[in-house]
Design a protein around this motif. Sequence first.
Motif, PDB file in Angstrom:
ATOM      1  N   ALA A   1       1.150  -1.056   0.492  1.00 32.11           N
ATOM      2  CA  ALA A   1      -0.547   0.102   0.072  1.00 32.11           C
ATOM      3  C   ALA A   1       1.180   1.060  -0.014  1.00 32.11           C
ATOM      4  N   ASN A   2       2.150   1.072   0.616  1.00 35.36           N
ATOM      5  CA  ASN A   2       2.784   1.863   0.394  1.00 35.36           C
ATOM      6  C   ASN A   2       3.679   2.559  -0.683  1.00 35.36           C
ATOM      7  N   GLN A   3       3.211   1.800  -1.591  1.00 37.16           N
ATOM      8  CA  GLN A   3       4.298   1.342  -2.483  1.00 37.16           C
ATOM      9  C   GLN A   3       3.569   2.371  -3.268  1.00 37.16           C
ATOM     10  N   ALA A   4       2.131   2.149  -3.840  1.00 40.18           N
ATOM     11  CA  ALA A   4       1.314   2.245  -4.372  1.00 40.18           C
ATOM     12  C   ALA A   4       1.100   3.627  -4.254  1.00 40.18           C
ATOM     13  N   ILE A   5       1.183   4.231  -2.175  1.00 41.04           N
ATOM     14  CA  ILE A   5       1.117   5.217  -2.594  1.00 41.04           C
ATOM     15  C   ILE A   5       2.330   6.747  -3.029  1.00 41.04           C
TER      16      ILE A   5
END
Length: 187
Positions: free
Chosen positions: A39-43
């Motif tokens: 999720a942090n990579q997506a952000i």
Amino acid sequence: SPRQEQAQAHAEQAFAANRQGNQLESGWDAAYDHGITLANQAIAVDPGLADAYYALFLNLGRKSERGGVGSQMKNLSQLKSLVDRTLELDPHHAHAWEAKGEMLVRLPRLLGGSTTEGEKALRRSAELAPQWPKPLLRLAEIDWKTGQKESARSEALRARDLARAAGDEDYLKAAEALLGEMGGSSP
């Protein structure tokens, strides 16, 4: 755009990690941590993707919930801001409205909880996703607790019918249990 597609792919993988974690009896924290990373990579790839923040909210939220009260308290303000950021980016995100509603209903007033505001968020979710049983089920629970027996029963029946139509065993069981608590249910 390719960036948006890449971010969405990371978010989808983060949702999958969350579902996996939810099914594990042990080792769930590693699954949620993997979801948090994704999720942090997506952000990082697309800071404007609502699902990226929602995926982070889900993984961090479930990890906190299963980690106990201390863990929940520690992450509470981050969880609140993640769900708000999701709704800022996508005001029609039914799942985020449901999550916000559930959080507001469950939190003590001291920590920013509000049944009234929570109920509003759940109603918004039910409007946005009329085929989804979960917000109706939560509303039925609230109405039953607050003595609004008629609306509680009709919401629970509607949730049961939606769950049955969707073939969703979990929500079907929950709706039937609630109807049973209400004292008998009509077919």
